[in-house]
Design a protein around this motif. Structure first.
Motif, short mmCIF file in Angstrom:
data_model
loop_
_atom_site.label_atom_id
_atom_site.label_comp_id
_atom_site.label_asym_id
_atom_site.label_seq_id
_atom_site.Cartn_x
_atom_site.Cartn_y
_atom_site.Cartn_z
N MET A 1 -9.73 36.66 21.77
CA MET A 1 -9.29 37.84 21.04
C MET A 1 -9.32 39.05 21.96
O MET A 1 -10.17 39.15 22.84
CB MET A 1 -10.21 38.10 19.85
CG MET A 1 -10.17 37.04 18.77
SD MET A 1 -11.24 37.46 17.36
CE MET A 1 -12.86 37.29 18.12
N LYS A 2 -8.39 39.97 21.71
CA LYS A 2 -8.39 41.22 22.46
C LYS A 2 -8.37 42.38 21.46
O LYS A 2 -7.51 42.43 20.58
CB LYS A 2 -7.19 41.30 23.40
CG LYS A 2 -7.25 42.50 24.34
CD LYS A 2 -6.18 42.42 25.42
CE LYS A 2 -6.31 43.57 26.40
NZ LYS A 2 -5.29 43.49 27.49
N PHE A 3 -9.31 43.27 21.63
CA PHE A 3 -9.52 44.37 20.69
C PHE A 3 -9.14 45.68 21.36
O PHE A 3 -9.63 46.02 22.44
CB PHE A 3 -11.00 44.38 20.29
CG PHE A 3 -11.45 45.60 19.56
CD1 PHE A 3 -10.89 45.97 18.34
CD2 PHE A 3 -12.48 46.39 20.07
CE1 PHE A 3 -11.34 47.08 17.67
CE2 PHE A 3 -12.93 47.50 19.41
CZ PHE A 3 -12.37 47.85 18.20
N TYR A 4 -8.25 46.42 20.72
CA TYR A 4 -7.80 47.72 21.23
C TYR A 4 -8.45 48.81 20.39
O TYR A 4 -8.37 48.79 19.17
CB TYR A 4 -6.28 47.82 21.14
CG TYR A 4 -5.54 46.85 22.04
CD1 TYR A 4 -5.05 47.24 23.27
CD2 TYR A 4 -5.33 45.53 21.63
CE1 TYR A 4 -4.37 46.36 24.10
CE2 TYR A 4 -4.65 44.62 22.45
CZ TYR A 4 -4.18 45.05 23.68
OH TYR A 4 -3.51 44.17 24.50
N TYR A 5 -9.05 49.77 21.08
CA TYR A 5 -9.77 50.84 20.38
C TYR A 5 -9.66 52.14 21.15
O TYR A 5 -9.24 52.17 22.31
CB TYR A 5 -11.24 50.46 20.22
CG TYR A 5 -12.07 50.61 21.48
CD1 TYR A 5 -12.86 51.73 21.69
CD2 TYR A 5 -12.04 49.63 22.47
CE1 TYR A 5 -13.61 51.88 22.86
CE2 TYR A 5 -12.79 49.76 23.63
CZ TYR A 5 -13.57 50.89 23.82
OH TYR A 5 -14.30 51.03 24.97
N ALA A 6 -10.04 53.21 20.50
CA ALA A 6 -10.20 54.51 21.15
C ALA A 6 -11.57 55.03 20.76
O ALA A 6 -11.98 54.90 19.60
CB ALA A 6 -9.12 55.49 20.73
N PRO A 7 -12.31 55.57 21.71
CA PRO A 7 -13.68 56.03 21.42
C PRO A 7 -13.72 57.05 20.28
O PRO A 7 -12.88 57.96 20.22
CB PRO A 7 -14.13 56.65 22.74
CG PRO A 7 -13.31 55.95 23.78
CD PRO A 7 -11.97 55.73 23.13
N GLY A 8 -14.69 56.89 19.40
CA GLY A 8 -14.91 57.85 18.33
C GLY A 8 -14.01 57.71 17.13
O GLY A 8 -14.15 58.45 16.16
N THR A 9 -13.09 56.76 17.14
CA THR A 9 -12.19 56.55 16.01
C THR A 9 -12.81 55.56 15.03
O THR A 9 -13.88 55.00 15.26
CB THR A 9 -10.83 56.01 16.48
OG1 THR A 9 -11.04 54.70 17.04
CG2 THR A 9 -10.21 56.92 17.53
N CYS A 10 -12.08 55.29 13.95
CA CYS A 10 -12.57 54.32 12.97
C CYS A 10 -12.72 52.94 13.57
O CYS A 10 -13.42 52.08 13.00
CB CYS A 10 -11.64 54.28 11.76
SG CYS A 10 -9.98 53.65 12.09
N ALA A 11 -12.11 52.71 14.73
CA ALA A 11 -12.23 51.41 15.39
C ALA A 11 -13.67 51.07 15.73
O ALA A 11 -13.99 49.91 15.99
CB ALA A 11 -11.37 51.40 16.66
N ILE A 12 -14.55 52.07 15.73
CA ILE A 12 -15.96 51.80 16.01
C ILE A 12 -16.52 50.81 14.99
O ILE A 12 -17.38 49.98 15.32
CB ILE A 12 -16.79 53.10 16.04
CG1 ILE A 12 -18.20 52.83 16.60
CG2 ILE A 12 -16.87 53.76 14.67
CD1 ILE A 12 -19.00 54.10 16.83
N GLY A 13 -16.03 50.86 13.75
CA GLY A 13 -16.50 49.92 12.73
C GLY A 13 -16.12 48.49 13.06
O GLY A 13 -16.91 47.55 12.86
N ILE A 14 -14.90 48.28 13.53
CA ILE A 14 -14.45 46.94 13.93
C ILE A 14 -15.20 46.50 15.18
O ILE A 14 -15.56 45.32 15.32
CB ILE A 14 -12.94 46.91 14.18
CG1 ILE A 14 -12.17 47.32 12.91
CG2 ILE A 14 -12.50 45.53 14.67
CD1 ILE A 14 -12.37 46.39 11.74
N HIS A 15 -15.46 47.42 16.07
CA HIS A 15 -16.21 47.12 17.29
C HIS A 15 -17.61 46.58 16.93
O HIS A 15 -18.06 45.57 17.49
CB HIS A 15 -16.32 48.38 18.15
CG HIS A 15 -16.35 48.10 19.61
ND1 HIS A 15 -16.05 49.05 20.56
CD2 HIS A 15 -16.67 46.98 20.31
CE1 HIS A 15 -16.17 48.52 21.76
NE2 HIS A 15 -16.55 47.27 21.64
N VAL A 16 -18.26 47.23 15.99
CA VAL A 16 -19.57 46.78 15.53
C VAL A 16 -19.44 45.39 14.90
O VAL A 16 -20.27 44.49 15.15
CB VAL A 16 -20.18 47.77 14.53
CG1 VAL A 16 -21.40 47.17 13.83
CG2 VAL A 16 -20.54 49.07 15.22
#
Length: 203
Positions: A1-16
């Motif tokens: 899997m490859k996860f695309y995110y930007a720091p400080g965005t709602c993506a932090i929840g998926i990162h966790v």
């Protein structure tokens, strides 16, 4: 899997969530200020031009917080983060829908993107103030209906990932003091090893 995110965005929840699940994945950070979310390569993956995005091992792509989190939790069920019980599922979805659809998209979005809600720059500060009001009232409502357990449904679930990113924004972006139940939840979340590792990538 490859996860695309930007720091400080709602993506932090998926990162966790990815860290809690414990399956191997690759992460790719995007610089929103440099508009990397609108690059040709990224738009080929996610034409919406936003994060989070999850590219699965077969090459297919998932977008939107709720869809990604539900797929991850059901595909990798070790943590029972989206249980089979219909009532618990309903409570999870109830919290996530309100967190993402109202507190985030109607509240915080006004604060960070006032131009999306008002055509005149002279109105931006009013829009930001309205956004903070919606956001703060939303947190208060979530706090009052939190319940007695340590997490949204008692045990950790994907709803806690959505709640966590709102709490993160309140503390880190708006410098707000969280209501008492959410403050306890945020402290509980930030004490988890999965969250501690992710926070280093988002601050």
């Amino acid at each position: 899997m490859k996860f695309y995110y930007a720091p400080g965005t709602c993506a932090i929840g998926i990162h966790v969530l990815l860290e809690e699940i414990g399956e191997p994945y690759e992460s790719q950070k995007l610089d929103l200020a440099a508009k990397q979310q609108f690059s040709e390569g990224y738009l080929a993956l996610n034409p919406k031009g936003k994060v989070p995005t999850l590219q699965r091992d077969d090459g297919s792509v998932l977008t939107e917080f709720q869809a990604i989190s539900a797929w991850l939790a059901r595909t990798f069920p070790r943590g029972n983060l989206f249980p089979d019980d219909p009532d618990r599922q309903a409570r999870i979805l109830e919290v996530m829908d309100y967190a993402v659809g109202t507190v985030h998209m109607q509240g915080f979005a006004r604060y960070i993107r006032p131009h999306s809600f008002a055509p005149n720059e002279s109105d931006y500060e009013k829009v930001r103030a309205q956004g903070v009001e919606i956001f703060s009232k939303g947190l208060s409502l979530l706090d009052r209906h939190f319940g007695n357990g340590p997490y949204v449904i008692g045990a950790l679930s994907i709803a806690d990932m959505a709640l966590f990113y709102l709490e993160f924004w309140a503390v880190e972006r708006l410098m707000q003091t969280l209501p008492v139940n959410l403050a306890a939840h945020y402290q509980r979340m930030t004490s988890r090893a999965a969250v501690q590792g992710v926070l280093k990538a988002h601050r």
